[in-house]
Design a protein around this motif. Structure first.
Motif, PDB file in Angstrom:
ATOM      1  N   ARG A   1      20.714  44.290  -8.566  1.00 42.46           N
ATOM      2  CA  ARG A   1      20.886  44.148 -10.013  1.00 42.46           C
ATOM      3  C   ARG A   1      20.372  45.341 -10.814  1.00 42.46           C
TER       4      ARG A   1
ATOM      5  N   HIS B   1      28.325  43.098 -18.646  1.00 47.29           N
ATOM      6  CA  HIS B   1      28.168  43.506 -17.251  1.00 47.29           C
ATOM      7  C   HIS B   1      26.774  44.029 -16.937  1.00 47.29           C
ATOM      8  N   ARG B   2      26.233  44.860 -17.828  1.00 46.55           N
ATOM      9  CA  ARG B   2      24.898  45.421 -17.587  1.00 46.55           C
ATOM     10  C   ARG B   2      24.136  45.545 -18.905  1.00 46.55           C
TER      11      ARG B   2
ATOM     12  N   GLU C   1      24.199  37.781 -21.309  1.00 40.84           N
ATOM     13  CA  GLU C   1      24.562  37.415 -19.938  1.00 40.84           C
ATOM     14  C   GLU C   1      25.571  36.278 -19.946  1.00 40.84           C
ATOM     15  N   ARG C   2      25.349  35.283 -20.792  1.00 44.24           N
ATOM     16  CA  ARG C   2      26.289  34.162 -20.893  1.00 44.24           C
ATOM     17  C   ARG C   2      27.631  34.613 -21.458  1.00 44.24           C
TER      18      ARG C   2
ATOM     19  N   THR D   1      16.791  36.854 -16.917  1.00 44.83           N
ATOM     20  CA  THR D   1      18.222  36.683 -16.646  1.00 44.83           C
ATOM     21  C   THR D   1      18.409  36.466 -15.142  1.00 44.83           C
ATOM     22  N   SER D   2      19.672  36.274 -14.743  1.00 41.62           N
ATOM     23  CA  SER D   2      19.886  36.004 -13.317  1.00 41.62           C
ATOM     24  C   SER D   2      21.051  36.774 -12.697  1.00 41.62           C
ATOM     25  N   THR D   3      22.013  37.208 -13.476  1.00 38.58           N
ATOM     26  CA  THR D   3      23.188  37.867 -12.902  1.00 38.58           C
ATOM     27  C   THR D   3      23.493  39.234 -13.503  1.00 38.58           C
TER      28      THR D   3
ATOM     29  N   ARG E   1      23.413  43.004 -14.601  1.00 37.57           N
ATOM     30  CA  ARG E   1      22.717  44.183 -14.093  1.00 37.57           C
ATOM     31  C   ARG E   1      21.776  44.698 -15.182  1.00 37.57           C
TER      32      ARG E   1
END
Length: 342
Positions: A112, A49-50, A44-45, A78-80, A82
């Motif tokens: 998400r 994208h997914r 994620e960092r 996670t937070s963002t 997908r």
């Protein structure tokens, strides 16, 4: 200055992850899930994208059988990014149950969740019977199952007051993808105007024919006005070509054991696969893993750009069956740098 530039074929392409949740020799499912959450947080960092997980059953080396539960845990961690399925094998399930499960996930993590669907069992015949019980659902009725599933997500309609409803699920906008390793789902996705994801990581010879079928037969829909494709590909990257080749032997052993019908946990890398496989097996695996990209950063960049140019995909989904978690993280970090350095 980076060797990558704005003329790179990567610049308009999203990059994502397929995690097959490998159970390694000497490890447990608990270790696998910890590694999955660790990988999800890092990627994620790094701008992926997914993050998709795949349904498999009765596979000693794959821990993602309860796919929806694991998707929820990744979304919590996670937070963002997908999070979704790559995929749920719909013939194994009641469409209503899947609608409720993914309706629950979407309600918990709005905007998400992806629902990728396949029509294969994701297992052997005996396990398929244990899952399905009635010997039905062999994949031939997949279009009907898909239609039923999609109906449960339809907007709330008072005229359907006496029908069965998915609660939660009804009225939710959950992206549905069709997954395939041949032409069947490509054609169906095109007819319905849905996004299509292809499993080039184990079916490279069918990649271009299936994509061509999808592109040629695509019909615009309320979901998509034009085709959208994603292709899963094995990418094993390391700081040197030699190290990448060594790491890739774990993946090669995994496929070899499947060919031999002796599936096992993911094996540690070896120095020389010629001591393990025979000439026939080597040739068969080289064909099955033909789209795999193995190398240092320069080699991976070159091969990924060639792959994108040939397939004309909108998104690539990276799979990396690597035994050591630190090496696995490093591989995904190297791949992400091809985009973050643009």
């Amino acid at each position: 200055m980076s060797e990558l530039n704005n003329n790179s074929k990567l610049k308009d392409i999203k990059y994502s992850i397929l995690d097959l949740a490998p159970i390694i020799v000497g490890g447990s499912a608990t270790d696998t899930f910890q590694n999955t959450l660790d990988l999800a947080k890092h990627t994620e960092r790094w701008g992926y994208h997914r993050y998709w997980l795949a349904e498999h059953h009765n596979m000693p080396g794959i821990a993602s059988s309860a796919t929806s539960i694991l998707i929820g845990q990744v979304a919590v961690a996670t937070s963002t990014i997908r999070v979704g399925s790559g995929g749920i094998m719909l013939p194994n399930h009641s469409p209503l149950v899947i609608a409720e499960q993914f309706g629950t996930l979407e309600s918990l993590f709005p905007g998400r969740i992806d629902l990728g669907l396949g029509r294969a069992p994701g297992t052997d015949q005996r396990t398929m019977h244990a899952l399905r019980r009635d010997h039905g659902g062999n994949g031939h009725d997949f279009p009907q199952q898909l239609s039923e599933l999609r109906s449960y997500f339809s907007p709330i309609d008072s005229s359907r007051s006496n029908s069965v409803k998915a609660i939660p699920g009804e009225g939710l906008d959950i992206p549905i993808w069709l997954l395939g390793s041949s032409g069947f789902s490509a054609q169906l996705a095109a007819q319905l105007g849905l996004p299509f994801a292809f499993a080039s990581h184990f079916s490279p010879e069918n990649t271009l024919p299936a994509l061509e079928l999808y592109y040629n037969e695509f019909q615009p829909s309320e979901v998509l006005s034009e085709p959208y494709t994603m292709v899963a590909v094995n990418v094993i990257a390391a700081d040197t070509q030699k190290e990448a080749n060594r790491l890739a032997t774990s993946m090669q052993q995994q496929f070899l054991n499947l060919v031999r019908n002796t599936p096992t946990k993911l094996q540690p890398p070896v120095e020389n696969m010629d001591e393990i496989w025979n000439d026939f097996e080597k040739k068969a695996l080289q064909q099955q893993l033909g789209s795999s990209i193995i190398g240092d950063r320069t080699k991976v960049k070159e091969k990924l750009e060639d792959f994108i140019a040939n397939t004309k995909v909108n998104e690539v989904m990276i799979n990396a069956q690597i035994y050591d978690q630190k090496a696995r993280l490093r591989s995904f970090e190297i791949v992400s740098s091809l985009w973050t350095d643009l």
